[in-house]
Design an enzyme around this catalytic site. Structure first.
Site, PDB file in Angstrom:
ATOM      1  N   SER A 163       0.861  -1.330  -0.252  1.00 58.39           N
ATOM      2  CA  SER A 163      -0.099   0.305   0.050  1.00 58.39           C
ATOM      3  C   SER A 163       1.028   1.454  -0.224  1.00 58.39           C
ATOM      4  O   SER A 163       0.577   1.917  -0.567  1.00 58.39           O
ATOM      5  CB  SER A 163      -0.854   0.081   0.899  1.00 58.39           C
ATOM      6  OG  SER A 163      -0.187  -0.112   2.386  1.00 58.39           O
ATOM      7  N   ALA A 223       7.559  -1.995   3.834  1.00 59.05           N
ATOM      8  CA  ALA A 223       8.916  -2.859   4.208  1.00 59.05           C
ATOM      9  C   ALA A 223       7.674  -3.243   5.857  1.00 59.05           C
ATOM     10  O   ALA A 223       6.169  -2.137   6.016  1.00 59.05           O
ATOM     11  CB  ALA A 223       9.894  -2.384   5.052  1.00 59.05           C
ATOM     12  N   LYS A 252      10.519  -7.439   4.806  1.00 60.70           N
ATOM     13  CA  LYS A 252       9.574  -6.967   4.101  1.00 60.70           C
ATOM     14  C   LYS A 252       8.508  -8.631   3.748  1.00 60.70           C
ATOM     15  O   LYS A 252       9.707  -9.924   3.787  1.00 60.70           O
ATOM     16  CB  LYS A 252      10.173  -6.902   2.402  1.00 60.70           C
ATOM     17  CG  LYS A 252      11.064  -5.775   3.006  1.00 60.70           C
ATOM     18  CD  LYS A 252      11.313  -4.617   1.909  1.00 60.70           C
ATOM     19  CE  LYS A 252      10.675  -4.770   0.261  1.00 60.70           C
ATOM     20  NZ  LYS A 252       9.487  -4.598   0.678  1.00 60.70           N
ATOM     21  N   GLY A 253       7.838  -8.319   2.486  1.00 57.94           N
ATOM     22  CA  GLY A 253       6.857 -10.224   1.782  1.00 57.94           C
ATOM     23  C   GLY A 253       5.637  -9.788   2.375  1.00 57.94           C
ATOM     24  O   GLY A 253       5.145 -11.706   2.201  1.00 57.94           O
ATOM     25  N   LEU A 254       5.555  -9.606   3.068  1.00 55.51           N
ATOM     26  CA  LEU A 254       3.761 -10.202   4.050  1.00 55.51           C
ATOM     27  C   LEU A 254       2.232  -9.590   2.587  1.00 55.51           C
ATOM     28  O   LEU A 254       1.938 -10.392   2.465  1.00 55.51           O
ATOM     29  CB  LEU A 254       3.501  -8.797   5.343  1.00 55.51           C
ATOM     30  CG  LEU A 254       4.293  -9.116   6.292  1.00 55.51           C
ATOM     31  CD1 LEU A 254       3.534  -9.089   7.407  1.00 55.51           C
ATOM     32  CD2 LEU A 254       4.062 -10.966   6.290  1.00 55.51           C
ATOM     33  N   GLU A 310      10.783  -8.085  -4.957  1.00 62.27           N
ATOM     34  CA  GLU A 310      11.694  -7.316  -4.253  1.00 62.27           C
ATOM     35  C   GLU A 310      13.007  -7.483  -4.285  1.00 62.27           C
ATOM     36  O   GLU A 310      13.640  -5.961  -4.383  1.00 62.27           O
ATOM     37  CB  GLU A 310      11.042  -6.329  -3.100  1.00 62.27           C
ATOM     38  CG  GLU A 310       9.581  -6.914  -3.211  1.00 62.27           C
ATOM     39  CD  GLU A 310       8.776  -6.562  -1.434  1.00 62.27           C
ATOM     40  OE1 GLU A 310       7.503  -5.777  -2.107  1.00 62.27           O
ATOM     41  OE2 GLU A 310       8.819  -7.165  -1.333  1.00 62.27           O
ATOM     42  N   LYS A 325       5.697   0.264  12.015  1.00 55.24           N
ATOM     43  CA  LYS A 325       6.693  -0.808  11.676  1.00 55.24           C
ATOM     44  C   LYS A 325       8.290  -0.243  11.739  1.00 55.24           C
ATOM     45  O   LYS A 325       8.785  -1.725  11.477  1.00 55.24           O
ATOM     46  CB  LYS A 325       6.911  -0.261   9.771  1.00 55.24           C
ATOM     47  CG  LYS A 325       5.909  -0.079   8.873  1.00 55.24           C
ATOM     48  CD  LYS A 325       5.032  -1.135   8.568  1.00 55.24           C
ATOM     49  CE  LYS A 325       3.799  -1.184   7.848  1.00 55.24           C
ATOM     50  NZ  LYS A 325       4.064  -1.166   6.461  1.00 55.24           N
TER      51      LYS A 325
HETATM   52  C1  A5P Z   1       5.485  -6.547  -0.276  1.00 48.02           C
HETATM   53  O1  A5P Z   1       5.809  -8.176  -0.190  1.00 48.02           O
HETATM   54  C2  A5P Z   1       5.669  -5.861   0.792  1.00 48.02           C
HETATM   55  O2  A5P Z   1       7.509  -6.449   0.992  1.00 48.02           O
HETATM   56  C3  A5P Z   1       5.409  -4.240   1.095  1.00 48.02           C
HETATM   57  O3  A5P Z   1       6.352  -4.054   1.098  1.00 48.02           O
HETATM   58  C4  A5P Z   1       5.157  -4.662   2.774  1.00 48.02           C
HETATM   59  O4  A5P Z   1       4.252  -5.989   2.632  1.00 48.02           O
HETATM   60  C5  A5P Z   1       4.437  -3.313   2.951  1.00 48.02           C
HETATM   61  O5  A5P Z   1       3.104  -3.472   2.629  1.00 48.02           O
HETATM   62  P1  A5P Z   1       2.667  -1.909   3.054  1.00 48.02           P
HETATM   63  O6  A5P Z   1       3.070  -0.673   2.462  1.00 48.02           O
HETATM   64  O7  A5P Z   1       1.044  -2.300   2.856  1.00 48.02           O
HETATM   65  O8  A5P Z   1       2.297  -1.508   4.683  1.00 48.02           O
END
Ligand code: A5P
Length: 226
Positions: free
Chosen positions: A29, A84, A95-97, A104, A122
């Site tokens: 986002s 992140a 990262k990676g949620l 990335e 964060k």
């Molecule tokens: C995507 O795979 C993630 O690495 C995102 O960068 C991370 O989840 C941050 O997401 P938001 O900006 O939605 O919090």
């Protein structure tokens, strides 16, 4: 409120972009706010080409009119802007949620500079306080990698989305490893990568050059010590 903070951090990152640059586009986002902001700049005459880190970001970039390129045509990216899930006090990241961690990481490692944009939720003292470590695996190896990670401790869950197994843009599965606090991110990143069947993990040690944090008091730029 959180969304306003994410947008404020993302808008500040636009100051890093100059005409002629190749720009890496993160996923999530906060990165989405950056992509929309960059799209407006392109419409006003900024000349850039961008490499997206996911299909989601590629679609959004196309929608807002950002010309795209790839790592074959453009070997080096000038600056990547990404979000992140956790940022430690030494600016290491989880990262990676959002499930885009492999692209990335490839884009980040092809970049001269990586700028991370986050709201203050964060920030953690040490990685692993809140977020699990996402580990992208070749589907055939999901069980064997899970067994190995469980041996090392914590708890491993196969990621699901909408009641189905989550499949990444690369056709792989993601294990979320609830490891707990990480003492040595760089070492653990290497150890996870060393398991056969792992494509990569969401630990990004020593990658961010600058983290732009937005909170109620304003914008704060954190720089990695040289
Ligand atoms: C995507 O795979 C993630 O690495 C995102 O960068 C991370 O989840 C941050 O997401 P938001 O900006 O939605 O919090």
């Amino acid at each position: 409120m959180t969304e306003d903070l994410k947008r404020a951090a993302a808008m500040t990152a636009l100051e890093e972009i100059r005409s002629g640059m190749i720009v890496g586009l993160g996923t999530g986002s906060t990165a989405g706010h950056f992509i929309r902001g960059l799209g407006l700049k392109v419409q006003s005459g900024l000349e850039v080409h961008a490499v997206p880190t996911s299909e989601e970001s590629r679609l959004l970039a196309e929608l807002v009119g950002i010309p795209l390129t790839n790592l074959t045509a453009s070997r080096h990216i000038d600056v990547t802007v990404d979000g992140a899930d956790e940022v430690s006090s030494s600016l290491d990241l989880i990262k990676g949620l959002g499930g885009a961690l492999v692209r990335e990481k490839i884009v980040a490692h092809s970049s001269k500079r990586v700028v991370i944009v986050v709201d203050e939720s964060k920030l953690v003292d040490r990685l692993g306080r809140k977020a699990p470590i996402p580990v992208e695996v070749v589907p055939f190896a999901a069980d064997s990698v899970s067994t190995q990670l469980n041996r090392w401790g914590g708890e491993v869950r196969l990621r699901q989305k909408d009641n189905k197994i989550f499949i990444s843009d690369n056709g792989n599965m993601v294990l979320d490893w609830y490891h707990g606090v990480i003492d040595y991110p760089q070492l653990l990143e290497k150890q996870i990568k060393g398991i056969t069947g792992v494509v990569d993990s969401g630990i990004f040690a020593h990658v961010a050059a600058m983290v732009i944090v937005a909170n109620a008091t304003g914008i704060h730029k954190l720089h990695r010590p040289a």
